[in-house]
Structures are given as C-alpha cells and as structure tokens.
Design an enzyme around this catalytic site. Structure first.
Site, PDB file in Angstrom:
ATOM      1  N   ASP A  12      64.575  17.760  59.112  1.00 38.91           N
ATOM      2  CA  ASP A  12      64.539  19.215  59.296  1.00 38.91           C
ATOM      3  C   ASP A  12      65.364  19.934  58.227  1.00 38.91           C
ATOM      4  OD1 ASP A  12      63.752  21.542  60.595  1.00 38.91           O
ATOM      5  OD2 ASP A  12      65.525  21.559  61.883  1.00 38.91           O
ATOM      6  N   GLY A  13      64.924  21.134  57.885  1.00 33.23           N
ATOM      7  CA  GLY A  13      65.704  21.987  56.985  1.00 33.23           C
ATOM      8  C   GLY A  13      65.053  22.253  55.637  1.00 33.23           C
ATOM      9  N   ARG A  16      64.536  26.221  54.974  1.00 29.21           N
ATOM     10  CA  ARG A  16      65.789  26.932  54.691  1.00 29.21           C
ATOM     11  C   ARG A  16      66.337  26.532  53.328  1.00 29.21           C
ATOM     12  NH1 ARG A  16      68.752  25.014  59.768  1.00 29.21           N
ATOM     13  NH2 ARG A  16      66.868  23.733  59.906  1.00 29.21           N
ATOM     14  N   ASN A  60      54.211  22.742  65.394  1.00 24.38           N
ATOM     15  CA  ASN A  60      54.225  23.293  64.031  1.00 24.38           C
ATOM     16  C   ASN A  60      52.953  24.064  63.672  1.00 24.38           C
ATOM     17  OD1 ASN A  60      56.188  20.515  62.729  1.00 24.38           O
ATOM     18  ND2 ASN A  60      56.882  22.562  63.298  1.00 24.38           N
ATOM     19  N   ARG A 173      68.911  13.597  62.950  1.00 24.20           N
ATOM     20  CA  ARG A 173      68.284  14.908  62.693  1.00 24.20           C
ATOM     21  C   ARG A 173      69.123  15.638  61.660  1.00 24.20           C
ATOM     22  NH1 ARG A 173      65.171  19.254  66.250  1.00 24.20           N
ATOM     23  NH2 ARG A 173      64.830  20.765  64.591  1.00 24.20           N
ATOM     24  N   ILE A 180      66.021  18.179  70.102  1.00 17.28           N
ATOM     25  CA  ILE A 180      65.091  17.056  69.936  1.00 17.28           C
ATOM     26  C   ILE A 180      63.698  17.532  69.528  1.00 17.28           C
ATOM     27  CG2 ILE A 180      64.026  15.097  71.206  1.00 17.28           C
ATOM     28  CD1 ILE A 180      67.082  14.769  70.555  1.00 17.28           C
ATOM     29  N   SER A 181      63.345  18.780  69.877  1.00 20.11           N
ATOM     30  CA  SER A 181      62.060  19.371  69.450  1.00 20.11           C
ATOM     31  C   SER A 181      60.847  18.484  69.741  1.00 20.11           C
ATOM     32  CB  SER A 181      62.104  19.753  67.957  1.00 20.11           C
ATOM     33  OG  SER A 181      63.183  20.607  67.687  1.00 20.11           O
TER      34      SER A 181
END
Ligand code: IPE
Ligand code: IPE
Ligand code: MG
Length: 230
Positions: A12-13, A16, A60, A173, A180-181
């Site tokens: 993730d990320g 950003r 998503n 993560r 946890i998504s």
C-alpha cells in the site's frame, strides 16, 4: 529459529508516493512494480516458499477507471516483459481472485503464465487480483454446500483460493495504514503482523530482511504457553 514458509504483503501507498513526488498516482504504481521484483528476489534468498501479494482488491473497482486501466496495463506489460525471467528463476505463479471481469486478452495471458509456471519449484508467488476475503469465504461455503459436505475447518481450507498453501506466518502492510482491507481474514489468525510506515515504492529488500529477522526472534504461542508450567 525457523524461516517463515509464507509471507503475505499488502503493498500500500503507491498513489500517495506518486503525488508526494509531484507526479501522478500511476507513477507510484509503476515504481511499486519495481519493488515487487526486489522483494521476489529477497524472498528467494530467504528461502521463503510462498509469497502472497495483494495487487487489486474487490473494493478497488471504486477507483477512477483511468487508474484501474493503468493497473491492468502494468500487469499486462509486466507479463510480456518478465514471463521468461520468471520461468528462468523457477517461479510458480498462482492467481488468487476472480478473473471473470477482466479483458479476455489479459485473462488469457494470466492463465498462460499460470500454466507455464505450474511445475516451478523455487518459490510460489500468489498474486491476489480482484481478491476479497469475504468473497473467497462465501464462494467456499457455497461450494461446500453444493457438495453436501460438512462446514468444518478442513473443508473450508480446501475450498479457498489458498487451498494447500500454509497460512502466512507473516503479514506485512506498508503505507502507514493499520488495517486489513479484506485480505486473507481466514488465513491470518496467527500471522505476525508488521505495519510499515514507508510507502510501498520506498520499501526495499533490507526492510524486508529486517522483518524476517525480527520474526525469527518472536515466541509464537498459538494460544498455548511457551514456558513449561510447574
Ligand atoms: C497500491 O497502493 C495498492 C493498490 C490498490 C494497487 P494505493 O494505490 O492504495 O496507494 P495509496 O494508499 O492510495 O497511497
Ligand atoms: C489494499 O489497499 C489493497 C491493495 C494493496 C491491493 P487499499 O488502498 O485499497 O486499502 P484501503 O482502501 O486503504 O483500505
Ligand atoms: Mg491504499
């Protein structure tokens, strides 16, 4: 202490990171893919047997179509560029998730990768694409019902995408987000969870190896006691 057999990662990320670099979210996805390469190599060095990567979740689809299309394009060209490389490294690719909504050409390509790497033994990379843990569990339970089998742990395990794969000992993560998504909720009940502040494009093989080292120092009780009680 033993090395982990199975490491799962919520990468993730990317978005950003791209914006912070005064570029686009998609630029972050492109960089993120380069990190995937490094982590696959580090996993082979660490003799990890299964590496599960969260690539695209069932949630998503809520993103703008432009970003979704770019992600699929990245995946498509990654296969074109890297298939031989994966075969040479003796890597087996397995997809976790529902490929139905994908363009036919991409679906065919993904299936070809799975077919051509099927017997490879060095490491198994599970790519979670259009994957959601609840969807996975609901599908499993429906299949069990149709076969008139008992709802028990063994039968549920055998009807998940992760059939025959041991539960991950480690879940990582990145992206400074602590949730946890909808990833592997059934499988991570005893995973050691590492939340990393860095965005995925900044994560590297040293960060990864540090986590593996830390894991080896952890006492894993599984609800029992790790000292002998008198
Ligand atoms: C990559 O990170 C994970 C994917 C869903 C492809 P994000 O795209 O979620 O990046 P952030 O969290 O918005 O920064
Ligand atoms: C999880 O990241 C999905 C992937 C890494 C593929 P998200 O960015 O979609 O998760 P949320 O929306 O922050 O929970
Ligand atoms: Mg995110």
């Amino acid at each position: 202490m033993n090395s982990p057999k199975h490491v799962a990662i919520i990468m993730d990320g990317n978005g950003r990171w791209g914006i912070k670099k005064k570029n686009s979210r998609n630029f972050g996805h492109k960089k993120g893919l380069e990190v995937v390469e490094k982590i696959i190599d580090a996993s082979i060095e660490e003799k990890i047997e299964y590496l599960t990567l969260f690539v695209f979740s069932t949630e998503n689809w809520k993103r703008p179509m432009k970003e979704i299309k770019y992600l699929f394009k990245l995946l498509d060209s990654y296969i074109d560029k890297k298939l031989n490389n994966l075969i040479n490294k003796n890597v087996k690719i397995l997809i976790l998730g529902d490929l139905k909504p994908f363009p036919v050409s991409l679906k065919n390509k993904i299936n070809k990768v799975q077919r051509l790497t099927k017997s490879n033994k060095n490491i198994q990379i599970n790519m979670a694409i259009n994957y959601g843990s609840r969807q996975e569990l609901i599908n499993a339970i429906n299949k069990i019902k149709r076969k008139k089998l008992l709802i028990n742990e063994k039968n549920i395990n055998n009807h998940l995408y992760t059939k025959n794969i041991p539960d991950p000992e480690i879940l990582i993560r990145t992206g400074n987000t602590y949730r946890i998504s909808n990833f592997l909720i059934w499988q991570i009940i005893y995973s050691e969870i590492f939340f990393v502040k860095k965005m995925w494009p900044d994560f590297n093989e040293y960060d990864f190896k540090k986590i593996i080292k830390k894991f080896k120092s952890i006492n894993r009780n599984f609800g029992g006691l790790n000292v002998s009680v008198k």
